[in-house]
Enzyme design. Structure first.
Site, short mmCIF file in Angstrom:
data_model
loop_
_atom_site.label_atom_id
_atom_site.label_comp_id
_atom_site.label_asym_id
_atom_site.label_seq_id
_atom_site.Cartn_x
_atom_site.Cartn_y
_atom_site.Cartn_z
N ASP A 46 0.81 -1.22 0.00
CA ASP A 46 0.00 0.00 0.00
C ASP A 46 0.84 1.27 0.00
OD1 ASP A 46 0.97 -0.32 2.60
OD2 ASP A 46 -0.95 -0.92 3.41
N ASN A 71 -7.20 -3.10 14.76
CA ASN A 71 -8.59 -3.39 14.42
C ASN A 71 -8.71 -4.57 13.45
OD1 ASN A 71 -7.71 -2.34 12.00
ND2 ASN A 71 -9.14 -0.61 11.96
N HIS A 124 -7.06 -4.94 10.60
CA HIS A 124 -6.84 -4.68 9.17
C HIS A 124 -5.57 -5.37 8.68
CE1 HIS A 124 -4.57 -0.60 9.95
NE2 HIS A 124 -3.70 -1.59 9.89
#
Ligand code: PGA
Length: 257
Positions: free
Chosen positions: A67, A136, A138
């Protein structure tokens, strides 16, 4: 998922670097999927040392990162392009043609996402994907709720993710609001996955990954349960909330090299 329990961050980094080195030595033209953030920094440092000491060939290696922040140029001090250049590409003298990251400042981001998917496909896919896990759940920047069928796309970052990453920026408002990230499905296409987790901050996510047997889009890392070859290297702090840590043969064995 195979779980390898290690003592601390350093041991995790050494172990992960050994595994990356084993992959590259057994298949010099490997395609590695790479991650950024605090977790893999030690792995890259240990891998660089190993590669320089053992002098194994890296000239056929190709890399694809997960990313990049939207809006940051490759030269931006907080960009993942620069992170990778500093931690891995430059120390190993990898050629620009060997390394790939999605361009967060591309004029047409959707086209960029398509281009990135195409590039991965053209080299025959990723052999080994290195991954971290967010608090969380991800993976990459795929936040809770991202479709398991997603490919490379633009993702709006959760406030908690922007907060977790604020430590890298001067002000927390400077953390970009969007990222371009490989999708869950792009990640799941890799031949094998090496998931790293270190520190207390990750213990609830690791617990949920190992103990909650549901595979649900509100917890992206749970998609990894459907992958045949996942190895998680986690340290004692990250495993602290897991009641039973003997998970090594939970479902799948590590892929033989
Ligand atoms: P970290 O990030 O390595 O900086 O903890 C991991 C992630 O958010 O995937």
């Amino acid at each position: 998922m195979q779980v390898i329990r290690v003592k601390n961050y350093n041991e995790m980094s050494e172990k992960a670097a050994d595994m990356l080195a084993a992959q590259v030595k057994s298949k010099p033209d490997s395609v590695l999927g790479l991650a950024t953030g605090g977790t893999p920094e030690g792995t890259y440092k240990a891998f660089v040392q190993k590669a320089l000491q053992e002098n194994f060939s890296l000239s056929e290696l190709t890399t694809f990162n997960l990313d990049e922040y939207v809006g940051l140029s490759p030269q931006h001090p907080k960009s993942y392009h620069l992170y990778m250049k500093n931690h891995l590409f430059q120390p190993l003298a990898l050629q620009p043609s060997q390394t790939n990251l999605p361009r967060g400042n591309a004029p047409y981001l959707e086209k960029e996402a398509e281009r990135y998917e195409r590039m991965i496909k053209e080299v025959g896919g990723i052999d080994l994907q290195l991954l971290g896990i967010g608090e969380n759940g991800h993976i990459g920047f795929n936040e809770p709720g991202t479709s398991f069928t997603s490919r490379t796309h633009i993702e709006k970052l959760n406030p908690t993710t922007r907060e977790a990453n604020a430590r890298y920026f001067e002000n927390k408002e400077d953390v970009p609001e969007h990222a371009i990230t490989m999708g869950i499905s792009s990640i799941m296409d890799s031949g094998s996955i090496l998931l790293l987790a270190s520190g207390e901050r990750k213990k609830e996510a690791v617990k949920r990954l190992l103990e909650d047997k549901n595979t649900r889009e509100d917890f992206p890392a749970s998609s990894l349960r459907n992958h045949p070859y996942v190895t998680m290297v986690a340290d004692e702090e990250a495993l602290a909330a897991v009641s039973k840590t003997d998970e090594s043969s939970e479902k799948n064995e590590a892929k033989p090299l």
